[in-house]
Design a protein around this motif. Structure first.
Motif, short mmCIF file in Angstrom:
data_model
loop_
_atom_site.label_atom_id
_atom_site.label_comp_id
_atom_site.label_asym_id
_atom_site.label_seq_id
_atom_site.Cartn_x
_atom_site.Cartn_y
_atom_site.Cartn_z
N PHE A 243 1.79 -10.84 0.30
CA PHE A 243 0.32 -10.71 0.18
C PHE A 243 0.64 -9.54 1.80
CE2 PHE A 243 -3.80 -12.52 -1.43
CZ PHE A 243 -2.97 -12.97 -2.23
N LEU A 244 1.51 -10.14 2.83
CA LEU A 244 1.65 -9.59 3.70
C LEU A 244 2.39 -8.48 4.11
CD1 LEU A 244 3.66 -11.42 6.19
CD2 LEU A 244 1.27 -11.27 6.28
N LEU A 245 3.29 -7.73 2.38
CA LEU A 245 2.87 -6.25 2.02
C LEU A 245 1.54 -5.50 2.19
CD1 LEU A 245 6.73 -6.29 0.28
CD2 LEU A 245 6.01 -5.54 3.08
N THR A 246 1.14 -6.37 1.38
CA THR A 246 -0.60 -5.52 0.51
C THR A 246 -0.90 -4.79 1.74
OG1 THR A 246 -0.49 -6.51 -0.98
CG2 THR A 246 -2.49 -5.80 -1.32
N ALA A 247 -1.02 -6.03 3.14
CA ALA A 247 -2.14 -5.63 4.28
C ALA A 247 -1.55 -4.51 4.80
CB ALA A 247 -1.89 -6.78 5.26
N LEU A 248 0.02 -4.57 4.92
CA LEU A 248 0.41 -3.04 5.46
C LEU A 248 0.47 -1.71 5.38
CD1 LEU A 248 3.25 -3.39 7.55
CD2 LEU A 248 4.72 -2.80 6.10
N GLY A 249 0.40 -2.35 3.87
CA GLY A 249 -0.27 -1.25 2.89
C GLY A 249 -2.08 -1.24 3.35
N ILE A 250 -2.17 -2.05 3.43
CA ILE A 250 -4.03 -1.73 3.47
C ILE A 250 -4.08 -0.68 5.34
CG2 ILE A 250 -6.09 -2.59 3.84
CD1 ILE A 250 -5.58 -4.23 2.16
N ALA A 251 -2.71 -1.42 5.99
CA ALA A 251 -2.96 -0.65 7.38
C ALA A 251 -2.62 0.67 7.29
CB ALA A 251 -1.84 -1.56 8.38
N LEU A 252 -1.87 1.09 7.17
CA LEU A 252 -1.33 2.39 6.14
C LEU A 252 -2.06 3.12 5.72
CD1 LEU A 252 2.24 2.77 5.04
CD2 LEU A 252 1.40 2.92 7.41
N TRP A 253 -3.10 2.89 5.14
CA TRP A 253 -4.43 3.56 4.45
C TRP A 253 -5.71 3.87 5.47
CZ3 TRP A 253 -5.47 6.44 0.98
CH2 TRP A 253 -7.01 6.23 0.45
N VAL A 254 -5.70 2.81 6.23
CA VAL A 254 -6.52 2.78 7.75
C VAL A 254 -6.53 3.91 8.34
CG1 VAL A 254 -7.61 1.69 9.21
CG2 VAL A 254 -7.51 0.33 7.12
N VAL A 256 -4.76 6.59 6.91
CA VAL A 256 -4.75 7.84 6.41
C VAL A 256 -6.50 8.23 6.62
CG1 VAL A 256 -4.61 9.27 4.30
CG2 VAL A 256 -3.31 7.43 5.28
N CYS A 257 -7.07 7.10 6.16
CA CYS A 257 -8.90 7.54 6.41
C CYS A 257 -9.46 7.60 8.05
CB CYS A 257 -9.74 5.94 5.90
SG CYS A 257 -9.03 5.39 4.24
N GLN A 260 -8.43 11.09 8.92
CA GLN A 260 -9.26 12.23 7.47
C GLN A 260 -11.50 11.76 7.43
OE1 GLN A 260 -8.41 11.44 4.21
NE2 GLN A 260 -6.54 12.83 3.21
N GLN A 261 -10.65 11.05 8.67
CA GLN A 261 -12.60 10.75 9.09
C GLN A 261 -13.50 10.37 7.67
OE1 GLN A 261 -13.91 13.89 11.89
NE2 GLN A 261 -12.62 13.62 13.38
N LYS A 262 -12.70 9.89 7.20
CA LYS A 262 -13.75 8.49 6.09
C LYS A 262 -13.87 7.46 6.02
CE LYS A 262 -12.11 11.47 2.39
NZ LYS A 262 -11.38 12.17 1.75
N THR A 263 -13.91 7.30 7.59
CA THR A 263 -13.72 5.59 7.81
C THR A 263 -15.24 4.95 6.99
OG1 THR A 263 -14.60 5.99 9.39
CG2 THR A 263 -11.85 5.76 9.36
#
Ligand code: UDP
Ligand code: MG
Length: 312
Positions: A243-254, A256-257, A260-263
């Motif tokens: 779960f923590l690693l998933t949170a890290l993945g989401i943070a990285l994705w954020v 990126v977003c 790209q100004q796609k928030t």
């Protein structure tokens, strides 16, 4: 009584087995009669039966003094009944065989078990070579059970139920395992004594019905796993880490977003807090679980070792 002959006691747990007990007695006596070099006993353990089982045991005892019985005050379950039988038979027996009352296990291999015991094996497991006589359902669930146990890291003998021979010292060692949640198939291999196996084809129940309906079987399996394995707790800990690693993945994705100004408003804070908090909670539970598990193993007061040989 011939003092030179070793005494072999056959312990049989009985729960509402009045229908089958007479047949069982005849067959076990025949097996004992076949073995000239042992002095045989049969010890029935009446596990709080509601039918005429105990009366019948009384009658059998009156007919033949080799037949003994104890009656438990209430239904305590197969495993506790076995323990009661082993504890009762141990002082007067050199070897003890445990077998179910319905004789689904082939009683004639007791002779082979005894031969292996005389060759120095303290434990001889009866192993089912074929379960063709069981229903498809029983067979499949039983196989699943053995696989699951192995996967959970519980050392058991594949396709072995509670049909086994033990020497007196092995039983003595077993009786030192004082845990309440008894799962004998897990404890006996832990004893560490020299062991061997005999194979037999499992037969159909002679009379009466199975006393192990699905619910009881699932409970038994769960007991076995939770009494011997900490794997479930480890799984919680690992889930927390995932779960923590998933949170890290989401943070990285954020990030990126954002780049790209796609928030989307609120998405990052919501997702991150859900995964981060769940991860932390799971890890917390996992860590507490590790400590509880340690306490659990301590309170069992299992012996640390069993002595096999001595030159003192
Ligand atoms: N048994 C017992 N107490 C119980 C349930 C079962 O002593 O609460 C005994 C039963 O009399 C039999 C053995 O345990 O001798 C195994 O039960 P059963 O043959 O019904 O189980 P299965 O072979 O269907 O798994
Ligand atoms: Mg049975």
């Amino acid at each position: 009584m011939d003092k030179d002959k070793p005494i072999l006691a056959i312990v049989v747990p009985c729960y509402n087995e009045a229908e089958v007990l007479r047949q069982t007695t005849e067959r076990l006596l025949a097996v004992l009669g076949d073995m000239e070099d042992v002095e045989g006993r049969i010890l029935y353990v009446n596990d709080g039966s509601e039918d005429a089982t105990w009366d019948l045991i009384g009658r059998l005892h009156a007919e033949d003094k080799r037949i003994l019985g104890i009656s438990l005050a209430a239904n305590s379950g197969h495993q506790s009944a076995l323990m009661a039988g082993l504890a009762t038979a141990m002082p007067f027996s050199d070897f003890i065989v445990t077998i179910d009352a319905d004789l689904q296990d082939d009683e004639t291999v007791i002779k082979d078990m005894m031969q292996l015991a005389m060759k120095g094996n303290d434990i001889v497991y009866g192993v089912r070579s074929s379960r063709a006589s069981d229903t498809w359902f029983k067979r499949t669930t039983a196989q699943m059970f053995y696989r699951l146990m192995a996967w959970m890291g519980v050392k058991t003998v594949y396709n072995h139920a509670d049909f086994r021979l033990m020497s007196r010292r092995a039983v003595q060692a077993l009786l030192c395992y004082e845990e309440r949640n008894l799962f004998l198939r897990g404890i006996v291999p832990m004893l560490g004594y020299r062991s061997s196996q005999v194979e037999y084809a499992r037969k159909k129940r002679r009379a009466g019905e199975s006393k192990y309906p699905l619910g009881k079987m699932v409970g038994f399996a769960f007991d076995g796993i939770t009494s011997f394995s900490m794997k479930l707790v480890h799984m919680v800990l690992w889930m927390g880490i995932v779960f923590l690693l998933t949170a890290l993945g989401i943070a990285l994705w954020v990030f990126v977003c954002i780049a790209q100004q796609k928030t989307i408003t609120g998405w990052a804070s919501l997702m991150l807090s859900v995964w981060l908090c769940s991860g932390c909670v799971l890890i917390g539970i996992g860590i507490v679980g590790e400590y509880v598990g340690k306490i659990y193993m301590e309170v069992k007061h299992r012996p640390r070792y069993n002595i096999k040989d001595e030159r003192l």
